[in-house]
Design an enzyme around this catalytic site. Structure first.
Site, PDB file in Angstrom:
ATOM      1  N   LYS A   5      -3.396  -1.699  15.841  1.00  0.00           N
ATOM      2  CA  LYS A   5      -2.312  -0.762  17.065  1.00  0.00           C
ATOM      3  C   LYS A   5      -3.361  -0.482  17.736  1.00  0.00           C
ATOM      4  O   LYS A   5      -4.532  -0.683  17.453  1.00  0.00           O
ATOM      5  CB  LYS A   5      -2.586   0.093  16.616  1.00  0.00           C
ATOM      6  N   GLU A  25       1.009  -0.804  -0.176  1.00  0.00           N
ATOM      7  CA  GLU A  25      -0.063   0.280  -0.283  1.00  0.00           C
ATOM      8  C   GLU A  25       0.453   1.291  -0.009  1.00  0.00           C
ATOM      9  O   GLU A  25       2.167   1.518   0.316  1.00  0.00           O
ATOM     10  CB  GLU A  25      -0.789  -0.472   1.232  1.00  0.00           C
TER      11      GLU A  25
HETATM   12  N1  PSU Z   1      -2.584   1.696  10.311  1.00  0.00           N
HETATM   13  C1  PSU Z   1      -1.043   1.189  10.642  1.00  0.00           C
HETATM   14  N2  PSU Z   1      -0.900   2.034  10.044  1.00  0.00           N
HETATM   15  C2  PSU Z   1      -1.333   2.669   8.633  1.00  0.00           C
HETATM   16  C3  PSU Z   1      -2.721   2.232   8.545  1.00  0.00           C
HETATM   17  C4  PSU Z   1      -3.387   1.695   9.807  1.00  0.00           C
HETATM   18  O1  PSU Z   1      -0.152   0.976  11.809  1.00  0.00           O
HETATM   19  O2  PSU Z   1      -0.068   3.267   7.559  1.00  0.00           O
HETATM   20  C5  PSU Z   1      -3.244   3.400   7.727  1.00  0.00           C
HETATM   21  C6  PSU Z   1      -3.230   1.919   6.149  1.00  0.00           C
HETATM   22  O3  PSU Z   1      -3.313   2.423   4.576  1.00  0.00           O
HETATM   23  C7  PSU Z   1      -4.909   1.062   7.239  1.00  0.00           C
HETATM   24  C8  PSU Z   1      -5.629   2.911   7.070  1.00  0.00           C
HETATM   25  O4  PSU Z   1      -5.410   0.563   5.371  1.00  0.00           O
HETATM   26  O5  PSU Z   1      -4.472   4.046   8.111  1.00  0.00           O
HETATM   27  C9  PSU Z   1      -6.361   2.915   8.399  1.00  0.00           C
HETATM   28  O6  PSU Z   1      -7.295   4.428   7.516  1.00  0.00           O
HETATM   29  P1  PSU Z   1      -8.942   4.885   8.190  1.00  0.00           P
HETATM   30  O7  PSU Z   1      -8.623   4.422   9.633  1.00  0.00           O
HETATM   31  O8  PSU Z   1      -9.162   5.590   8.568  1.00  0.00           O
HETATM   32  O9  PSU Z   1      -9.691   3.137   7.316  1.00  0.00           O
END
Ligand code: PSU
Ligand code: MN
Length: 308
Positions: free
Chosen positions: A164, A30
């Protein structure tokens, strides 16, 4: 999508297209982890090295992004640099995708969007750091990452180091169960908690080897069961962080977000940056190492899947 429509919207690097056609192992990566998950220039160094880790296992890396409205599988060094500088680079989840493409904008792909692009390109295995999930307090805010819905619908297996503790890990796993997503452990009974090897929540099955994962993926898709799978791969022992220490850091980061009124798609990037700052950069080192570890495991799974 037929080949003509795919060409209208997507550029797949020739090396990746050939590998997919020949049934060779390919691993998707990604770009939100680069643009909105790590600071510059550490992200640039990481972006190049993580591709090398995948190649060392005999697989082809495919970093995903949207550049000037084009869906991309496989980025040039200049494109990687652009993602890492993140100047005007949007964070693109499923709902943002048509807006960004139609308006020829540039964006980094989240787990959800990377799965969509991987599936379009015929790639089944994807390595990331951590996935999005149900946020703490999600039972009121309804802040549930689109990553979870994507895992329910799109046939890509995602290797991560868990979620996390900024998230409600218990509710995240409940949601995945409801959505029918198998959650596998990579030689662990415990779903990992990103910086820490254990979350206190179990996985559905402990896979001892990458071949075990490949066999379950193959079986799931041959049975016609829609959607993906999640593989939790714990951070290597020597890079793991202290659970109590990280819990305290995360409480502080969450308090900062609350105080500043950060919401919606900005909350995850805000918390990631706050954690790096609160740990004086230590969490970044762990983040990078666990992502390498996931890339290696994903490449090994892709190699095994290609043999089946
Ligand atoms: N969690 C992490 N590192 C990240 C992300 C999440 O520990 O870089 C990023 C990933 O790209 C994940 C996104 O798909 O954040 C999720 O964002 P949201 O919670 O807004 O869907
Ligand atoms: Mn959200």
């Amino acid at each position: 999508m037929n080949a003509e429509t795919l060409k209208k919207y997507m550029d797949i690097a020739p090396e990746i297209e050939e590998a997919v056609k020949a049934g060779k192992p390919v691993v998707a990566l990604e770009s939100t982890i680069l643009s909105h998950g790590m600071p510059y220039p550490e992200n640039l160094d990481f972006a190049a090295k993580v591709e090398e880790v995948i190649r060392a296992q005999g697989a082809v890396p495919a970093t995903m992004a949207i550049i000037d409205g084009r869906l991309k599988a496989g980025l040039t060094p200049a494109e990687l640099e652009r993602m890492c500088r993140a100047d005007g680079v949007l964070k693109v989840s499923r709902r943002d995708l048509p807006i960004v493409v139609a308006n020829k904008l540039t964006g980094a792909t989240t787990v959800a969007t990377t799965m969509i692009l991987a599936n379009l390109a015929g790639i089944r295995i994807f390595a990331t750091g951590g996935i999005g999930g149900v946020h703490r307090g999600g039972e009121d805010s309804m802040d549930i990452s689109a990553d979870l819905q994507e895992l329910a619908h799109t046939p890509v297996a995602v290797v991560c180091a868990g979620a996390k503790m900024i998230l409600d890990i218990g509710r995240t796993l409940e949601y995945l169960e409801t959505m029918g997503v198998p959650v596998l452990g990579m030689d662990t009974d415990d779903f990992p908690a990103f910086y820490c090897r254990k979350s206190g929540f179990g996985v559905d099955f402990n896979c001892k080897t990458p071949a075990d994962v490949a066999k379950i993926a193959k079986t799931k898709w041959e049975l016609g069961l829609a959607g993906g799978m999640l593989i939790g791969n714990p951070v290597p022992e020597q890079y793991a962080m202290d659970f109590d220490e990280m819990s305290a850091v995360i409480e502080k980061a969450l308090a900062q977000a609350e105080e500043k009124g950060v919401k919606g798609k900005n909350i995850t990037p805000f918390l990631l940056a706050a954690i790096v700052e609160l740990t004086g950069g230590d969490s970044l080192k762990t983040n990078i190492q666990l992502a390498f570890n996931n890339a290696r495991a994903a490449a090994q799974i892709a190699v095994e899947l290609a043999k089946l």
